[in-house]
Design a protein around this motif. Structure first.
Motif, PDB file in Angstrom:
ATOM      1  N   PHE A   1      47.102  26.235  28.048  1.00 30.59           N
ATOM      2  CA  PHE A   1      46.181  25.708  27.777  1.00 30.59           C
ATOM      3  C   PHE A   1      45.164  26.079  26.460  1.00 30.59           C
ATOM      4  O   PHE A   1      44.876  25.355  25.814  1.00 30.59           O
ATOM      5  N   GLY A   2      44.526  26.918  27.290  1.00 27.31           N
ATOM      6  CA  GLY A   2      43.151  27.454  26.646  1.00 27.31           C
ATOM      7  C   GLY A   2      43.604  28.237  25.047  1.00 27.31           C
ATOM      8  O   GLY A   2      42.640  27.718  24.290  1.00 27.31           O
ATOM      9  N   VAL A   3      44.448  29.013  25.578  1.00 29.24           N
ATOM     10  CA  VAL A   3      44.632  29.827  24.128  1.00 29.24           C
ATOM     11  C   VAL A   3      45.641  29.124  23.205  1.00 29.24           C
ATOM     12  O   VAL A   3      45.037  28.797  21.685  1.00 29.24           O
ATOM     13  N   SER A   4      46.062  27.610  23.516  1.00 32.70           N
ATOM     14  CA  SER A   4      47.166  27.088  22.431  1.00 32.70           C
ATOM     15  C   SER A   4      45.703  26.185  21.888  1.00 32.70           C
ATOM     16  O   SER A   4      45.923  25.876  20.538  1.00 32.70           O
ATOM     17  N   SER A   5      44.533  25.899  22.273  1.00 33.77           N
ATOM     18  CA  SER A   5      44.205  24.728  21.989  1.00 33.77           C
ATOM     19  C   SER A   5      43.234  25.684  20.776  1.00 33.77           C
ATOM     20  O   SER A   5      42.450  25.052  19.547  1.00 33.77           O
TER      21      SER A   5
ATOM     22  N   LEU B   1      56.089  22.724  21.634  1.00 35.53           N
ATOM     23  CA  LEU B   1      57.651  23.484  20.840  1.00 35.53           C
ATOM     24  C   LEU B   1      57.183  24.404  19.570  1.00 35.53           C
ATOM     25  O   LEU B   1      57.822  25.533  19.591  1.00 35.53           O
ATOM     26  N   ILE B   2      57.243  23.232  18.964  1.00 37.57           N
ATOM     27  CA  ILE B   2      56.614  23.926  17.900  1.00 37.57           C
ATOM     28  C   ILE B   2      56.009  25.416  17.199  1.00 37.57           C
ATOM     29  O   ILE B   2      55.732  26.100  16.188  1.00 37.57           O
ATOM     30  N   THR B   3      54.761  24.803  17.707  1.00 32.66           N
ATOM     31  CA  THR B   3      53.509  25.608  17.109  1.00 32.66           C
ATOM     32  C   THR B   3      53.451  26.986  18.210  1.00 32.66           C
ATOM     33  O   THR B   3      52.317  27.514  18.104  1.00 32.66           O
ATOM     34  N   GLN B   4      54.548  26.729  19.157  1.00 30.26           N
ATOM     35  CA  GLN B   4      54.647  28.562  20.205  1.00 30.26           C
ATOM     36  C   GLN B   4      55.824  29.081  20.043  1.00 30.26           C
ATOM     37  O   GLN B   4      55.455  30.321  20.252  1.00 30.26           O
ATOM     38  N   ILE B   5      56.458  28.467  18.267  1.00 28.06           N
ATOM     39  CA  ILE B   5      57.335  30.066  17.796  1.00 28.06           C
ATOM     40  C   ILE B   5      56.363  31.252  17.506  1.00 28.06           C
ATOM     41  O   ILE B   5      56.738  32.220  17.622  1.00 28.06           O
TER      42      ILE B   5
ATOM     43  N   LEU C   1      54.207  27.911  27.582  1.00 30.23           N
ATOM     44  CA  LEU C   1      53.884  26.568  26.797  1.00 30.23           C
ATOM     45  C   LEU C   1      55.797  25.862  26.576  1.00 30.23           C
ATOM     46  O   LEU C   1      55.112  24.790  26.477  1.00 30.23           O
ATOM     47  N   ILE C   2      56.821  27.301  25.557  1.00 32.42           N
ATOM     48  CA  ILE C   2      57.886  26.819  25.597  1.00 32.42           C
ATOM     49  C   ILE C   2      58.117  25.737  26.873  1.00 32.42           C
ATOM     50  O   ILE C   2      59.069  24.750  26.155  1.00 32.42           O
ATOM     51  N   THR C   3      57.976  26.025  28.065  1.00 35.23           N
ATOM     52  CA  THR C   3      58.607  25.556  28.717  1.00 35.23           C
ATOM     53  C   THR C   3      58.108  24.145  29.090  1.00 35.23           C
ATOM     54  O   THR C   3      58.301  23.203  29.841  1.00 35.23           O
ATOM     55  N   VAL C   4      56.950  23.794  29.228  1.00 38.18           N
ATOM     56  CA  VAL C   4      56.005  22.930  29.359  1.00 38.18           C
ATOM     57  C   VAL C   4      56.771  21.895  27.857  1.00 38.18           C
ATOM     58  O   VAL C   4      56.335  20.262  28.086  1.00 38.18           O
TER      59      VAL C   4
END
Length: 623
Positions: free
Chosen positions: A29-33, A137-141, A410-413
């Motif tokens: 979540f930190g990386v994604s933010s 899902l989309i932003t982690q592609i 994150l995709i599984t989340v």
């Protein structure tokens, strides 16, 4: 204190287990933010500890969650964009918004508003949660396929001309702010020409490229280029992570599959010295408070994000209290919702001061804690301490985790957070409203609007739009239902109530009896205005029976006042039977009683009203 340590062994084991489970999610979540893995870890440490210490759910484990991170991510990208892509410059404003969100949560708890959170409509929550899943899902592609737009030289170079304009515009604005008249004196501009260097232009171009490819629309925009430049190693790492997370669950659920995937894939990538992209370096040692929140505070920078802070506060409250209910069901206990909000708010505010992401009660981590033996608030505090130990002793090792592994997690989340229960019910929902030539389900409409707007526009605004639509539809339904059951619109002769069967036949021509059933509020007043049209010309006396009208609001009050004025103007007598306390109080406040309805025209029972009619009607007097 005795109760605090009454389950020391179980709480310790539960807390340690929950802390280990929280680790990969906090980093992801930190990386994604956009603030880096340390922000997720700091958020998990402080929120878990203080929410447990001060909250109202004994077994709750708190930390960054998918919904909170998704809302934060949008806000973070916006503030970083306003600060020329400089995260360090944007950080004080970002963390201030997080602190505000925490304080709003404390306010909700102090004011005792925790019990009202449950009134947010399910379709709004369902559409929002599904949108969160789609966004993740989309932003982690892109990270899953190893494509990072700001590192793509050819893509970045497309923004060089715009970057030059942005830098020049910034210089000119700065000069205007200093009172330098550019058209009269170019010396200041010439002196600052060194700022338009190749390095500055490249940095600005990277910032523009990153902004262009952010969010769902940005990701879809650059995805074709990303697929052309796919990094197969990163994709294999991400897919392997996903496969282990889903596959290991079929073997056993005793060990969290997310943790197994993190350790196995990271271990193989590091052990075989594969050429993978690691996450950002995690600082070692104790977290340090970011005092720039206070020293560099600029209220103007955060005003546009006040609503975002409120949304984070409400979202965190919903997330936490839903998890509290799950914990109650598992432990046969009862949480304190207002105390829980205070604990969450304090935890989020302290986490923000140390540079952490906001979060909420996390269902999976809470369930893991309970199953591992956690029973008191000590378990949540142990989880926070466990993460702090990992930060201090193993931050160097954690920094070697492949970015693609966290993308896979994150995709599984994202897949897991979507509301499949609500999606499965779409076809079963009744089509109860008409739009143009089509009948649709109001529940499905609200869910779809929130989901689409959240995914492609703005999470915060989408929730607001969803709440407005849900409220309008609810008011329309309640108004229609009230009108239907109150017979306000009915022009046919109403069915007599039991005590009206003995009403004198000779008086029925000159007496009109109207029954009001249900509340008279703004949603039903338009139908009530038709009352005057239902009264026959022969009727000199109108009896309005109010025994079943329990509530009237200001809109209903003024409508009934207008009707009474019109009836009085036409020489009609109006009698009230069985008026209840709330409607009577409201009518007395604006002098409907006694100015339009004298005290002698108020009757507790229909029988006493009948006596008055017999004594005062023209037919009775002539007889």
């Amino acid at each position: 204190m005795k109760n605090f340590f009454s389950n020391f062994k179980g709480d310790t084991f539960g807390g340690i287990t929950a802390g280990i489970v929280a680790l990969p999610l906090a980093l992801a979540f930190g990386v994604s933010s956009g603030l880096g893995p340390s922000a997720g870890l700091y958020g998990a440490i402080f929120l878990s500890f203080f929410a447990a210490l001060l909250g109202g759910t004994n077994t709750q484990i708190s930390g960054p969650t998918a919904p909170m991170t998704a809302v934060s991510m949008v806000m973070i990208a916006g503030i970083i964009g306003l600060n020329d892509g400089d995260v360090s410059k944007a950080l004080p404003a970002i963390l201030t918004v997080f602190v505000m969100a925490g304080l709003f949560q404390v306010g909700l708890g102090v004011l005792g508003l925790g019990k009202y959170i449950k009134y947010i409509p399910y379709p709004v929550v369902s559409g929002f949660m599904t949108a969160i899943g789609v966004i993740i899902l989309i932003t982690q592609i892109l990270p899953a396929i190893g494509y990072y737009p700001k590192e793509d030289v050819a893509f970045v170079n497309q923004f060089v001309p715009e970057a030059e304009e942005v830098i020049l515009e910034s210089i000119l604005k700065d000069e205007v702010g200093k009172g330098v008249l550019v058209l009269e004196n170019f010396s200041e501009t010439i002196n600052r020409a060194h700022e338009v260097s190749d390095v500055a232009i490249q940095n600005e171009a990277k910032s523009l490229a990153s902004r262009e490819s952010s969010g769902v629309i940005g990701t879809l925009r650059v995805l074709p280029r990303g697929i052309m430049l796919i990094n197969w190693l990163e994709l294999i790492l991400a897919l392997t992570t996903i496969a282990i997370i889903y596959g290991f669950k079929k073997i056993t659920t005793a060990i969290p599959s997310t943790l197994v995937a993190l350790l196995v894939v990271s271990g193989v990538a590091f052990g075989f010295e594969l050429d993978y992209r690691p996450i950002e370096e995690i600082p070692s040692g104790l977290p340090i408070p970011n005092l720039s929140i206070f020293t560099d505070f600029n209220f103007g920078n955060v005003v546009p994000y006040v609503f975002t802070a409120i949304t984070l506060a409400l979202l965190g409250a919903i997330d936490s209290l839903l998890t509290s209910v799950v914990a109650d069901n598992m432990t046969k206990t009862k949480h304190n919702p207002n105390k829980e909000l205070i604990g969450q708010g304090v935890g989020n505010s302290i986490a923000a001061i140390f540079g952490g992401l906001p979060g909420a009660g996390a269902t999976i981590r809470t369930v893991v804690n309970i199953n591992a033996g956690g029973k008191t608030r000590l378990s949540g505090m142990v989880a926070g301490v466990m993460l702090l130990v990992i930060l201090m002793g193993f931050s160097g090792v954690a920094s070697k985790i492949p970015a693609a592994v966290l993308a896979g997690i994150l995709i599984t989340v994202g897949i897991g957070v979507m509301d499949y229960k609500g999606l499965r019910a779409v076809s079963a929902m009744p089509k109860d409203i008409k739009i143009a030539f089509f009948k649709v389900s109001s529940e499905v409409l609200i869910m779809a609007v929130v989901m689409i707007l959240s995914t492609f526009w703005n999470l915060v605004n989408a929730v607001g739009v969803g709440l407005i639509i849900a409220s309008l539809i609810f008011m329309k339904k309640m108004g229609d239902l009230t009108a239907k059951h109150s017979d306000v619109k009915s022009l046919k002769k109403e069915k007599n109530w039991k005590d009206e069967l003995s009403f004198p036949e000779k008086l029925k021509e000159e007496v009109f009896i109207k029954h009001l059933k249900g509340p008279l509020f703004f949603g039903s007043t338009s139908d009530f205005q038709e009352l005057s049209r239902q009264i026959p010309d022969t009727a000199a006396t109108i009896v309005i029976r109010l025994e079943k009208m329990h509530y009237i609001d200001q809109s209903g009050l003024f409508v009934i006042e207008d009707i009474l004025i019109e009836l009085k103007k036409n020489g009609k007598n109006v009698l009230f039977v069985g008026i209840l306390d709330q409607p009577k109080f409201m009518m007395e406040r604006i002098d409907i009683i006694p100015d339009l309805i004298p005290k002698e025209h108020l009757f507790a029972e229909f029988s006493s009203c009948t006596k008055w009619i017999k004594s005062n009607s023209e037919t009775s007097i002539k007889a």
